[in-house]
Design a protein around this motif. Sequence first.
Motif, PDB file in Angstrom:
ATOM      1  N   CYS A   7       0.831  -1.210   0.000  1.00 52.43           N
ATOM      2  CA  CYS A   7       0.000   0.000   0.000  1.00 52.43           C
ATOM      3  C   CYS A   7       0.866   1.261   0.000  1.00 52.43           C
ATOM      4  N   LEU A   8       1.969   1.228   0.744  1.00 47.50           N
ATOM      5  CA  LEU A   8       2.877   2.368   0.747  1.00 47.50           C
ATOM      6  C   LEU A   8       3.468   2.576  -0.643  1.00 47.50           C
ATOM      7  N   GLY A   9       3.866   1.490  -1.300  1.00 42.83           N
ATOM      8  CA  GLY A   9       4.379   1.605  -2.661  1.00 42.83           C
ATOM      9  C   GLY A   9       3.357   2.218  -3.600  1.00 42.83           C
ATOM     10  N   ALA A  10       2.092   1.796  -3.471  1.00 44.71           N
ATOM     11  CA  ALA A  10       1.035   2.377  -4.304  1.00 44.71           C
ATOM     12  C   ALA A  10       0.837   3.858  -3.993  1.00 44.71           C
ATOM     13  N   GLY A  11       0.896   4.208  -2.701  1.00 49.96           N
ATOM     14  CA  GLY A  11       0.752   5.612  -2.322  1.00 49.96           C
ATOM     15  C   GLY A  11       1.879   6.468  -2.867  1.00 49.96           C
ATOM     16  N   LEU A  12       3.107   5.947  -2.828  1.00 50.74           N
ATOM     17  CA  LEU A  12       4.246   6.683  -3.386  1.00 50.74           C
ATOM     18  C   LEU A  12       4.127   6.790  -4.902  1.00 50.74           C
ATOM     19  N   ALA A  13       3.645   5.726  -5.542  1.00 51.94           N
ATOM     20  CA  ALA A  13       3.455   5.755  -6.991  1.00 51.94           C
ATOM     21  C   ALA A  13       2.452   6.833  -7.385  1.00 51.94           C
ATOM     22  N   ASN A  14       1.406   6.984  -6.609  1.00 50.63           N
ATOM     23  CA  ASN A  14       0.429   8.043  -6.888  1.00 50.63           C
ATOM     24  C   ASN A  14       1.084   9.419  -6.825  1.00 50.63           C
ATOM     25  N   LEU A  15       1.934   9.634  -5.826  1.00 52.00           N
ATOM     26  CA  LEU A  15       2.636  10.920  -5.707  1.00 52.00           C
ATOM     27  C   LEU A  15       3.569  11.134  -6.906  1.00 52.00           C
ATOM     28  N   ILE A  16       4.275  10.077  -7.299  1.00 51.26           N
ATOM     29  CA  ILE A  16       5.195  10.181  -8.435  1.00 51.26           C
ATOM     30  C   ILE A  16       4.434  10.479  -9.722  1.00 51.26           C
ATOM     31  N   ASN A  17       3.314   9.798  -9.925  1.00 47.62           N
ATOM     32  CA  ASN A  17       2.521  10.033 -11.128  1.00 47.62           C
ATOM     33  C   ASN A  17       1.915  11.429 -11.156  1.00 47.62           C
ATOM     34  N   LEU A  18       1.510  11.942  -9.998  1.00 38.97           N
ATOM     35  CA  LEU A  18       0.853  13.248  -9.932  1.00 38.97           C
ATOM     36  C   LEU A  18       1.836  14.403 -10.053  1.00 38.97           C
ATOM     37  N   PHE A  19       2.989  14.306  -9.378  1.00 33.99           N
ATOM     38  CA  PHE A  19       3.858  15.471  -9.231  1.00 33.99           C
ATOM     39  C   PHE A  19       5.205  15.361  -9.935  1.00 33.99           C
ATOM     40  N   ASN A  20       5.565  14.192 -10.453  1.00 35.67           N
ATOM     41  CA  ASN A  20       6.814  14.017 -11.186  1.00 35.67           C
ATOM     42  C   ASN A  20       8.011  14.614 -10.427  1.00 35.67           C
ATOM     43  N   PRO A  21       8.189  14.223  -9.149  1.00 39.62           N
ATOM     44  CA  PRO A  21       9.296  14.794  -8.378  1.00 39.62           C
ATOM     45  C   PRO A  21      10.627  14.150  -8.755  1.00 39.62           C
ATOM     46  N   GLU A  22      11.705  14.850  -8.423  1.00 39.85           N
ATOM     47  CA  GLU A  22      13.026  14.236  -8.606  1.00 39.85           C
ATOM     48  C   GLU A  22      13.405  13.384  -7.398  1.00 39.85           C
ATOM     49  N   ARG A  23      12.803  13.688  -6.230  1.00 39.86           N
ATOM     50  CA  ARG A  23      13.050  12.888  -5.029  1.00 39.86           C
ATOM     51  C   ARG A  23      11.759  12.713  -4.246  1.00 39.86           C
ATOM     52  N   VAL A  24      11.622  11.521  -3.683  1.00 41.79           N
ATOM     53  CA  VAL A  24      10.574  11.241  -2.703  1.00 41.79           C
ATOM     54  C   VAL A  24      11.291  10.805  -1.434  1.00 41.79           C
TER      55      VAL A  24
END
Length: 410
Positions: free
Chosen positions: A309-326
Motif C-alpha cells: 500500500c505504501l508503494g502504491a501511495g508513493l506511486a500516486n505521488l510520483i505520477n501526480l507530481f513528477n518529483p526528482e526525489r521522494v
Amino acid sequence: MSRPQRGTLRDVRKGNRSVVLWTLYFAGELSRHDLAQLTGLSAATVSNVIGDLITDGIVVETGSVDSDGGRPRIMLRVDPSYGYVVGVGVGETRVRVELYDLAMEERARKEFALDPSHHEPAVVARHILDGLEAVLSDAGATESEVLGMGLGVPGVAEQGSDLLIHARAFGWDGVPLGALIREGTSLPVFADNGVKTTGQAELWFGAGKGAQHLVMTFIGTGAGASIINSGVTYRGTASGAGEWGHTKIVLDGRPCRCGGQGCLEAYIGAEAILAGAGRDLGGDDEESVFAELLTDPLARPALDEAVRCLGAGLANLINLFNPERVILGGWAGSLLGRRFLPEIRAAAARYALPLPFSQASIELGRLGAEAVALGAATLVVEDFLLRSHAVRPAGRVAPPAPAPPDLAPA
C-alpha cells in the motif's frame, strides 16, 4: 518618464536587501564580488546593502582570501550570534522545543511527553511555554534575543489575524493556539503543518538539499506529505495541501480516524499496521512496540500489505507530481524504510508510470525526529531573511539553496 514614487524606491531597497541576505545565508561565506555575480545586482548596490547589514550587526566580515591578480577579497557571512530562533514540534506523543542560533546550531532542547489520548489545547500550550522558558534558561539567553518561534503542528494551521489549528487527530477544530501562546510570550509566532516543516528542514539541510521538486512523506501514527515545487512548499488555498494519508486507496475500505473509509493512512499508519497485526499497546510506547513488530515473523503478512500500500501511495505521488526525489520520513516511515526500502521501491515501481518513476529517487530522510522542530524554526529564519529591514533587536548552507525571492532591480 514619470518620477518613481518613494514607496517604490523603498521597496526596491528592501528587495535588494532580502536578495543579498538570502543568498549569503545559504552560501555560508561569500565576498561582495561573489554576491554581485550570484544576485545580478551591481557592485555598488551590493556594497551599500552589505554596509547596512554590517551596521545592523546581521553580517560580519570573516577574513580575506586571495583573488586572481587583484586585492584580497573580504569574506562575509550572516552572524550566527545575531539572534536565536525557537522551533517547536507538536506530535501525538510529545512536544519538543528547541533553541537554535542563526546558523541553525542547536543550543538547547526540552521535551514533554503527551498522553496519546489527551491533547487538550491548554496542556499543549503550557508545554510550549514551559519549554521556551527551559531552553532560554539552559542557553543563558533572554526572550529579547529571540527573533521568533515556529510551530510544527498536526493538521491545518489556518493563517490570518489569529493562528487557528484544525487537527482531527487531536479533536481540534479551530483551536486558537496562537492566542494561547501569546498569553505567555510576546514573541512572533509562525506555524505550519508538521509534515510541511519536516519537508522544509529536509530541503534546507537534509535529504532534499539541492533538489527543486520533491515530495516529503511523513508516516507516524498517521500519514501526510509535503509537496515542494521549484524549491517552494505548495500549501493550497488554506494551507491544507498534503493530506496524502486521506487519499483513498480502497473504495469503502477500512475506517480511518478522519471518519472516512479506505484512506491510505488506514493501511500504512503505525496505528493501522499494529491493529492489522493484532498488537495491543498494553500501556507501552507505540514507537517501541512498532519497532519490535518489524522483526516479528508472525507480523510479516500485515507488514507486506503495508509495504504494498505504501508503494502504491508513493506511486500516486510520483505520477501526480513528477518529483526528482521522494523522501520517507516520520518515525514509522523511517523504521519501515530502514527495514523494507528495496521492497517499497519495488512496489512503487510496480504501480507508477515508468517514465516518472525513472526520474525519481526514493530516499530516507536524514534528520530524524528533530526535523519537525528544526523545520518549524526555519519558518522564523525564512521570515527574517525575506523581511529583515529593521536594526538589531534590543538586547540581543551549501548552494543550491531553496528558491530565492525575485530579484529587485539594481
